[in-house]
Enzyme design. Structure first.
Site, PDB file in Angstrom:
ATOM      1  N   LYS A 162       0.844  -1.193   0.000  1.00 12.79           N
ATOM      2  CA  LYS A 162       0.000   0.000   0.000  1.00 12.79           C
ATOM      3  C   LYS A 162       0.877   1.240   0.000  1.00 12.79           C
ATOM      4  CE  LYS A 162      -4.223  -1.546   0.049  1.00 12.79           C
ATOM      5  NZ  LYS A 162      -5.039  -1.330  -1.158  1.00 12.79           N
ATOM      6  N   GLU A 217      -1.136   0.169  -9.130  1.00 11.18           N
ATOM      7  CA  GLU A 217      -2.606   0.116  -9.067  1.00 11.18           C
ATOM      8  C   GLU A 217      -3.161   1.430  -8.535  1.00 11.18           C
ATOM      9  OE1 GLU A 217      -4.161  -3.559  -7.476  1.00 11.18           O
ATOM     10  OE2 GLU A 217      -5.693  -2.510  -6.310  1.00 11.18           O
TER      11      GLU A 217
HETATM   12  C1  MUC Z   1      -7.361  -2.650  -2.595  1.00 20.37           C
HETATM   13  O1  MUC Z   1      -6.936  -3.296  -3.535  1.00 20.37           O
HETATM   14  O2  MUC Z   1      -7.600  -1.462  -2.776  1.00 20.37           O
HETATM   15  C2  MUC Z   1      -8.552  -1.558   0.207  1.00 20.37           C
HETATM   16  C3  MUC Z   1      -9.841  -1.146   0.288  1.00 20.37           C
HETATM   17  C4  MUC Z   1     -10.649  -2.074  -0.366  1.00 20.37           C
HETATM   18  O3  MUC Z   1     -11.849  -2.068  -0.537  1.00 20.37           O
HETATM   19  O4  MUC Z   1      -9.871  -3.043  -0.882  1.00 20.37           O
HETATM   20  C5  MUC Z   1      -8.564  -2.872  -0.394  1.00 20.37           C
HETATM   21  C6  MUC Z   1      -7.530  -3.340  -1.285  1.00 20.37           C
HETATM   22 MG    MG Z   2      -6.697  -1.572  -4.878  1.00 21.48          MG
END
Ligand code: MUC
Ligand code: MG
Length: 366
Positions: A162, A217
């Site tokens: 993240k 992403e």
């Molecule tokens: C992601 O891939 O964004 C974080 C919030 C959600 O809904 O999924 C995660 C993972």
């Molecule tokens: Mg995501």
């Protein structure tokens, strides 16, 4: 094979390790268990993990929309009338998580009725997926320690990191520390949950150019239309659209607009029926696909692997199947078991998993 009732049961299970990311944080899994009953006495199950900060749904709204709109629209239909179900659910806009859980519980009931696995009903490509683990915000040292623990305990060698904090240098330091600490044998990709601007994203990706990332992403918002297109055109890794593509039509818009070059499929928001449409679209367009995680528990993760294992394209990359490991407990009679970095579907009919009634009694909120 007729649907006689749909239950939406709110429950709450705390996390032992809360997940923090650019668009929110999750300390307690406040989900909704959906059960579809049929006139044969079969019960199909699925999980709805509401994400208020992403789709605007809450635990209460999921229960309300199922009780007041979706159950009355669908009760009386047969389990094979899946396109009728879609047509009726789509009369209501949005509410992706509630719709997805109703759809997947119907597929589970269908599989149980026919004595067939959901994966085989969908595509039957394989019986397992490699697992990718999602690392939430922390200091570089703590994130390296966590990744090493996950690798050494479960054999997982793919990590989604993240990012999206300000200044971006904290996140780039994390990714560098992970690459240095874990070596070149692990796969790393980053997910910004829209936390950076397009120019911050471009700067951060340049600073990480030597770190061998596989994907980037949703680094910046899709609504910054020109900025995101400018960013995506200059990257040398596929740019995954996640929360910007909750429908197949959104995939078309983002990809044809030059704002994404890969797609995350999350069964928690597109169920099995709409996920199949997204899969076929991605295949036709030649897009890379990652099976994503909506911070799912064990039931949601089983749905993700059941779908991901059904097709070659969805099982090619490691799927995000492991964040249930951060929960203090779960609802299944037999916990999921990640071994040698992989999660395997269960041999039983439908999804092959059952709810433990004692655990449900302990955690249900109604
Ligand atoms: C992601 O891939 O964004 C974080 C919030 C959600 O809904 O999924 C995660 C993972
Ligand atoms: Mg995501």
């Amino acid at each position: 094979m007729k649907i006689t009732a749909i239950e939406a049961i709110p429950y709450a299970i705390p996390y032992s390790k809360p997940l923090k990311f650019a668009s929110g944080e999750v300390h307690v899994a406040q989900h909704v268990l959906v059960r579809v009953h049929t006139d044969d006495g079969v019960v199909g199950i699925a999980d709805a993990p509401p994400r208020p900060f992403t789709y605007g749904e809450t635990q209460a709204s999921v229960v309300a929309v199922i009780d007041s709109l979706f159950a009355p629209a669908v009760v009386g239909l047969g389990l094979l009338e899946r396109e009728q179900v879609q047509a009726r659910l789509s009369r209501t806009i949005a509410n992706p998580v509630a719709k997805a859980a109703v759809d997947m519980a119907i597929w589970d009931a269908l599989g149980k009725t026919l004595g067939l696995q959901v994966t085989d009903l969908l595509g039957g490509y394989t019986d397992r997926m490699r697992v990718s683990h999602m690392l939430g915000f922390d200091s570089p040292g703590a994130m390296v320690t966590e990744a090493e623990r996950i690798r050494d305990t479960y054999g997982i060698t793919t990590f989604k990191v993240k990012v999206g904090r300000r200044p971006h240098t904290l996140d780039t330091a994390v990714v560098r520390a992970l690459r240095e600490g874990l070596g070149d044998d692990v796969e790393l990709y980053v997910d910004g949950n829209r936390g950076w601007s397009a120019s911050e994203s471009a700067r951060a990706m340049k600073e990480m150019a030597d770190l061998g990332l596989t994907f980037a992403e949703e680094l910046c918002p899709a609504d910054d239309v020109l900025g995101r297109r400018w960013l995506v055109q200059q990257l040398d890794v596929p740019f995954i659209a996640d929360e910007s593509v909750p429908t197949a039509a959104d995939v078309t818009r983002e990809v044809l607009g030059g704002s994404a070059t890969a797609v995350s499929i999350k069964t928690s928001r597109t169920g099995f029926t709409q996920s199949a449409r997204v899969h076929h679209l991605a295949e036709g367009l030649g897009l890379e696909v990652v099976m994503g995680n909506q911070i799912d528990g064990q039931l949601g993760s089983m749905c993700t692997v059941a779908f991901g294992a059904a097709y070659e394209l969805t099982s090619r990359r490691a799927g995000e199947l492991s964040n249930f490991l951060d929960m203090t407990d779960d609802l299944l009679t037999e916990p999921l078991d990640i071994r040698d970095g992989a999660l395997t579907i269960r041999p039983g009919a439908g999804l092959g998993v059952e709810i433990d009634p004692d655990k449900l009694a302990r955690y249900r909120q109604d």
